[in-house]
Scaffold this active site. Structure first.
Site, short mmCIF file in Angstrom:
data_model
loop_
_atom_site.label_atom_id
_atom_site.label_comp_id
_atom_site.label_asym_id
_atom_site.label_seq_id
_atom_site.Cartn_x
_atom_site.Cartn_y
_atom_site.Cartn_z
N LYS A 76 -10.56 14.15 1.88
CA LYS A 76 -10.31 12.90 2.43
C LYS A 76 -9.14 12.87 3.69
O LYS A 76 -8.53 14.05 3.76
CB LYS A 76 -9.23 11.97 1.50
N SER A 151 -8.89 3.40 -1.48
CA SER A 151 -9.18 3.93 -0.24
C SER A 151 -9.86 5.14 -0.01
O SER A 151 -10.49 5.45 1.16
CB SER A 151 -7.59 3.98 0.61
N SER A 175 -6.44 4.83 -5.51
CA SER A 175 -7.61 5.16 -4.43
C SER A 175 -8.63 6.22 -4.87
O SER A 175 -9.33 6.50 -4.19
CB SER A 175 -6.78 5.26 -3.31
#
Ligand code: GLN
Length: 473
Positions: A76, A151, A175
């Site tokens: 990420k 996210s 997330s």
């Protein structure tokens, strides 16, 4: 090439000479190219990953390979990876390049994981749909008109769509778990302080946790084993020894499990999710486990408490992006003050600005006691409630999210509804306990459903082991 769904299979084929790391990387690169429209990767390290694969193949041959040799992973875009760009999916970081490897990234590399690229996410990890990225939304591979969750949406879709075997995400309020549930993969949020945050771009430091997203529970366990443990660079990390999570087997002892009563009774929960959860509960009971309904209490306070405290911490953490030290500096400035203001105004997206303003407000002298202080006290009560519940029940089951993946754009007009959808995941972050989301089926639109398990502090072994039981049924 065959589609690998576990690292165990890959290791077996590598050992038998049926596949090489170079072939694995090439294959993932083809998948990344074919699924470009999903907008998962902000950057693909094509040549670098290939070169690294050649090296790891050599290590395997000479018997010197690490635990993750052959595992191709994505990061990420919030994790520092030396000499690689890092943006947190924001324009404000501009062309910022990491000067060092964060602890987690370094530990993955030490065990010979191959990093294939940097994955799209909500800007500064703020969001539940990946629509807040400055680089466009990510699409769910199960249905391209739907969001992947957020996210860590890019990371979840990368695993779902076979663009890499596993990803590393971050979870401040869900997330890792919520996108995992929207994409039909496994997402693990460890106990707060189990994994070092050194080299993670901060959102809300007393909530932030780094965790793996994988195709199965065993791979998540192995990754946790590699990334967890004490770290001189982060004094909040626990000194507790790291168990051999990778040796975990499905739990065979009879467990006392609670399930959130509301998850089967509330009208806000999609009926198919209720149905799937109650079927899973029946199967667990049939195996001899005690599974009983429980009530959390204080649930109405979860979201206000979460959104007050995280925005407060975010407003402080994000004050460092001032156009001086990192990334973007506005060209439209006349003096120091306008440089700060313009850089922040032009660099941050709408949601991030909203949260900085809310956080600044709740920390301001006149409102500190009414909001921030009160929220801290409620967080303590939530923690105590959770501890009490987890002294009566070993694990608690609930949905990862009240619904399956929404349509793109469906929630953007109603931000409150979007915040409300985090209700089941923020709990573990408020209390600091570990949680995992495991796929348990699909709804009538063929969209994945995730079941969440939370457990006691540092009982990752327990939740992984129960997750393996659920994975099997
Ligand atoms: N959706 C939550 C939020 O927007 C969780 C985000 C996260 O875990 N990083 O804050």
């Amino acid at each position: 090439m065959k589609v690998y769904s576990s690292f165990f299979e890959i290791q077996a084929d590598l050992a038998a000479g049926k596949v090489t790391c170079v072939e694995l990387v090439d294959n993932y690169l083809v998948n990344i190219e074919n699924k470009k429209h999903l907008n998962v990767f902000l950057e693909v390290y094509k040549e670098e990953a290939k070169a690294h694969a050649i090296e790891v193949d050599k290590k395997i041959k000479s018997g010197k390979a690490g635990k993750l040799a052959g595992m191709v992973i994505g990061l990420k875009d919030v994790l520092c990876h030396k000499n690689h760009q890092l943006t947190a999916s924001s324009k404000i970081l501009g062309n910022f390049v990491s000067q060092f490897n964060g602890t987690v990234v370094q530990r993955l590399l030490n065990e010979d994981a191959i990093i294939i690229g940097r994955q799209n996410c909500d800007e500064f990890a703020m969001g539940s749909t990946n629509e807040n990225s400055a680089f466009g939304p990510v699409l769910n591979d199960a249905d391209n008109t739907r969001v992947p969750g957020g996210s860590s949406g890019g990371s979840a879709v990368a695993v779902q769509a076979n663009m890499c075997l596993a990803s590393i995400g971050s979870d401040t309020g869900g997330s890792v778990r919520q996108p995992a549930s929207f994409c039909g993969v496994v997402g693990l949020k460890p106990t707060y302080s189990r994994v070092s945050r050194f080299g993670l771009i901060a959102y809300a430091s007393s909530f932030d946790c780094i965790g793996p997203i994988t195709k199965n529970v065993a791979d998540a366990a192995l990754l946790l084993e590699v990334i967890a443990g004490k770290d001189d660079q982060d004094s909040t990390v626990s000194q507790k020894p790291v168990p051999q999570y990778s040796k975990i087997v499905p739990s065979s002892t009879k467990l006392k499990i609670g399930y959130l009563k509301e998850s089967l009774e509330s009208d806000a929960i999609q009926p198919e999710i209720k149905k799937n959860i109650s079927e899973t509960i029946d199967k667990l009971k049939a195996q001899g486990h005690i599974v009983e309904p429980v009530e959390f209490g204080l649930m109405d306070y979860y979201l206000p408490t979460y959104y007050i405290l995280t925005t407060a911490e975010a407003s402080t953490n994000l004050s460092r992006y001032d156009g001086v030290r990192y990334g973007y500096r506005s060209p439209n400035t006349v003096d120091l003050e306008s440089m700060y203001k313009k850089s922040r105004e032009e660099g941050f997206g709408k949601e991030v600005k909203k949260r900085i303003m809310l956080g600044t407000f709740v920390l301001s002298a006149s409102y500190y006691d009414a909001y921030y202080n009160k929220a801290q006290k409620i967080r303590r009560l939530i923690k105590e409630n959770t501890e009490k519940l987890l002294s009566e029940y070993q694990y608690i089951l609930m949905p990862a999210a009240p619904t399956t993946a929404y349509k793109i754009g469906e929630m953007t007009t109603d931000p409150l509804a979007m915040y409300l959808s985090d209700i089941f995941t923020v709990h573990a972050n408020l209390a600091g306990v570990p949680g995992i989301s495991v796929p348990i089926g699909k709804d009538s639109n063929n969209l994945p459903i995730g079941l969440q398990i939370i457990g006691n502090y540092f009982d990752e072994e327990g939740i992984l082991s129960l997750a393996s039981v659920i994975e099997k049924i």
